[in-house]
Design a protein around this motif. Structure first.
Motif, mmCIF file in Angstrom:
data_model
loop_
_atom_site.group_PDB
_atom_site.id
_atom_site.type_symbol
_atom_site.label_atom_id
_atom_site.label_comp_id
_atom_site.label_asym_id
_atom_site.label_seq_id
_atom_site.Cartn_x
_atom_site.Cartn_y
_atom_site.Cartn_z
ATOM 1 N N VAL A 114 -46.777 -21.149 34.570
ATOM 2 C CA VAL A 114 -46.006 -21.187 35.815
ATOM 3 C C VAL A 114 -45.635 -22.612 36.191
ATOM 4 O O VAL A 114 -46.440 -23.536 36.082
ATOM 5 N N ILE A 115 -44.396 -22.746 36.633
ATOM 6 C CA ILE A 115 -43.894 -24.015 37.164
ATOM 7 C C ILE A 115 -43.501 -23.777 38.618
ATOM 8 O O ILE A 115 -42.799 -22.813 38.938
ATOM 9 N N LEU A 116 -43.958 -24.651 39.498
ATOM 10 C CA LEU A 116 -43.665 -24.558 40.928
ATOM 11 C C LEU A 116 -42.573 -25.562 41.273
ATOM 12 O O LEU A 116 -42.675 -26.739 40.921
ATOM 13 N N VAL A 117 -41.549 -25.092 41.960
ATOM 14 C CA VAL A 117 -40.380 -25.920 42.270
ATOM 15 C C VAL A 117 -40.277 -26.159 43.769
ATOM 16 O O VAL A 117 -40.400 -25.226 44.568
ATOM 17 N N GLY A 118 -40.058 -27.430 44.141
ATOM 18 C CA GLY A 118 -39.896 -27.783 45.548
ATOM 19 C C GLY A 118 -39.050 -29.027 45.702
ATOM 20 O O GLY A 118 -38.232 -29.343 44.820
ATOM 21 N N LYS A 119 -39.287 -29.763 46.794
ATOM 22 C CA LYS A 119 -38.504 -30.955 47.080
ATOM 23 C C LYS A 119 -39.405 -32.176 47.224
ATOM 24 O O LYS A 119 -40.615 -32.106 47.086
ATOM 25 N N ARG A 120 -38.763 -33.315 47.509
ATOM 26 C CA ARG A 120 -39.483 -34.588 47.579
ATOM 27 C C ARG A 120 -40.634 -34.543 48.578
ATOM 28 O O ARG A 120 -41.720 -35.060 48.309
ATOM 29 N N GLU A 121 -40.438 -33.892 49.714
ATOM 30 C CA GLU A 121 -41.473 -33.863 50.746
ATOM 31 C C GLU A 121 -42.634 -32.933 50.404
ATOM 32 O O GLU A 121 -43.607 -32.836 51.153
ATOM 33 N N ASP A 122 -42.546 -32.272 49.251
ATOM 34 C CA ASP A 122 -43.591 -31.332 48.854
ATOM 35 C C ASP A 122 -44.617 -31.929 47.890
ATOM 36 O O ASP A 122 -45.423 -31.195 47.312
ATOM 37 N N GLU A 123 -44.624 -33.227 47.711
ATOM 38 C CA GLU A 123 -45.494 -33.848 46.721
ATOM 39 C C GLU A 123 -46.968 -33.507 46.959
ATOM 40 O O GLU A 123 -47.716 -33.223 46.017
ATOM 41 N N PHE A 124 -47.392 -33.547 48.234
ATOM 42 C CA PHE A 124 -48.783 -33.214 48.535
ATOM 43 C C PHE A 124 -49.070 -31.758 48.167
ATOM 44 O O PHE A 124 -50.127 -31.443 47.606
ATOM 45 N N ARG A 125 -48.136 -30.870 48.435
ATOM 46 C CA ARG A 125 -48.305 -29.456 48.106
ATOM 47 C C ARG A 125 -48.387 -29.262 46.591
ATOM 48 O O ARG A 125 -49.151 -28.432 46.098
ATOM 49 N N PHE A 126 -47.599 -30.042 45.859
ATOM 50 C CA PHE A 126 -47.665 -29.982 44.403
ATOM 51 C C PHE A 126 -49.065 -30.317 43.901
ATOM 52 O O PHE A 126 -49.594 -29.662 42.994
ATOM 53 N N GLN A 127 -49.660 -31.354 44.472
ATOM 54 C CA GLN A 127 -50.987 -31.777 44.044
ATOM 55 C C GLN A 127 -52.024 -30.682 44.312
ATOM 56 O O GLN A 127 -52.906 -30.425 43.487
ATOM 57 N N VAL A 128 -51.922 -30.040 45.471
ATOM 58 C CA VAL A 128 -52.839 -28.950 45.801
ATOM 59 C C VAL A 128 -52.633 -27.787 44.833
ATOM 60 O O VAL A 128 -53.607 -27.201 44.338
ATOM 61 N N ALA A 129 -51.388 -27.457 44.544
ATOM 62 C CA ALA A 129 -51.096 -26.347 43.631
ATOM 63 C C ALA A 129 -51.699 -26.594 42.251
ATOM 64 O O ALA A 129 -52.228 -25.678 41.616
#
Length: 339
Positions: free
Chosen positions: A187-202
């Motif tokens: 799985v790859i999770l797609v978001g935006k620049r402001e989602d960097e913290f969320r990416f790390q948690v994911a």
């Protein structure tokens, strides 16, 4: 008791006030709310809202009182509840056990009083025991987890060998990604620049990779680096119109698209391109069913899903405005209110 009441359709009609404490009727359970999560629908509204109503539908607590006829739940139990607490029981959807689709459905926090309060009353059939290893805060995240399970295991029927894209790294998108990983799929999770913290948690929950829409061409990367045909499954969890078009474009022929985010407005789709020429399977996933609750709780007993990781803020109910602002501004992942 103190409760967060929405008086009418206007957002400025939401206020914390004293209301009468509910009493359980026959077959009902009164729960002292220990933790209640803020959902995007609490902040942005939802079509099923019927004010005046106490908001909140993600919660956990302990049983304070039971009504006559309650047999399986006892005072002191640590519990949570399904959101559908009224269904007609006679329509074809109820007969097929799709209570989430019943035309007469009423949900807590929208059609009937919800969990942003000291106490809530729900029917026994909607109550589930919280796994022992979960805190009350984690127990409040079981509702969005059940939504994720509904989409991944029941609507997409994920087998485990698929290549998956999840659009939108909010609480739902992260949980969907984690449930996908429990099946063994990539799985790859797609978001935006402001989602960097969320990416790390994911990534702490096993997500294989993340892509930032503000920095890369997601479609190009998928076709050149992942699979020249496209991915097998897309879960759209953001509710953004642009994400719908992107998700459909990323799919291989005969791929599966599951709409989980609430769009709030109509979408124009080229059926000739997506359905006729490419035979895509397009479906939705609305809230949860009893079966998805049972599967979610069972899943937690078999694998480690780090629910605590998405809880970024815990606030008293009196600071609900701050919690709403954090949720709206995307500075938080999941905000928990403590009545």
């Amino acid at each position: 008791m103190q409760a967060l009441l929405q008086e009418n359709w206007e957002k400025d009609s939401i206020s914390l006030r004293e209301v009468e404490e509910p009493r359980p009727g026959r077959g009902e359970v009164k729960i002292r709310v220990r933790a209640a999560g803020i959902c995007g629908t609490d902040v942005r509204g939802i079509s099923s809202l019927r004010p005046p109503v106490i908001l909140g539908h993600e919660f956990s607590g302990e049983v304070a009182e039971i009504g006559q006829g309650v047999e399986k739940i006892k005072v002191g139990d640590r519990v949570t509840s399904e959101t559908t607490i009224y269904r007609c029981g006679v329509c074809s959807y109820c007969q097929e056990v799709f209570f989430n689709l019943c035309p007469e459905r009423k949900g807590i926090g929208s059609g009937v009083n919800g969990s942003f309060a000291e106490y809530i009353v729900v029917p026994e059939f909607a109550v589930h025991l919280i796994p022992r290893q979960l805190s009350f805060e984690e127990g409040a995240v079981l509702e969005p987890l059940a939504c994720a399970v509904r989409g991944v295991l029941e609507q997409a029927e994920l087998e485990g060998k698929e290549k998956v894209i999840v659009l939108g790294p909010g609480p739902l998108g992260i949980l969907v990604s984690w449930v996908v990983k429990t099946r063994g799929a990539s799985v790859i999770l797609v978001g935006k620049r402001e989602d960097e913290f969320r990416f790390q948690v994911a990534k702490e929950g096993g997500v294989d990779d993340t892509l930032n829409l503000d920095e890369v061409n997601v479609g190009k990367i998928v076709l050149q680096e992942i699979d020249p045909y496209g991915v097998d499954v897309v879960f759209e969890c953001s509710g953004a119109l642009s994400a719908v078009s992107l998700g459909l474009e990323l799919l291989r022929k005969r791929g599966r698209y599951i709409q989980m985010g609430i769009l709030h407005r109509p979408v124009t789709v080229d059926f000739d391109q997506y359905l006729f020429s490419r035979e895509l399977e397009v479906t939705g996933s609305r809230t949860q069913t009893t079966s998805s609750w049972e599967k979610a709780i069972s899943l937690l007993e078999k694998v480690n899903i780090p629910l605590k990781k998405i809880i970024t803020h815990v606030l008293p109910l009196s600071r609900w405005q701050e919690g709403f602002e954090l949720t709206q501004s995307r500075k938080a992942i999941k905000v928990i209110l403590m009545p």
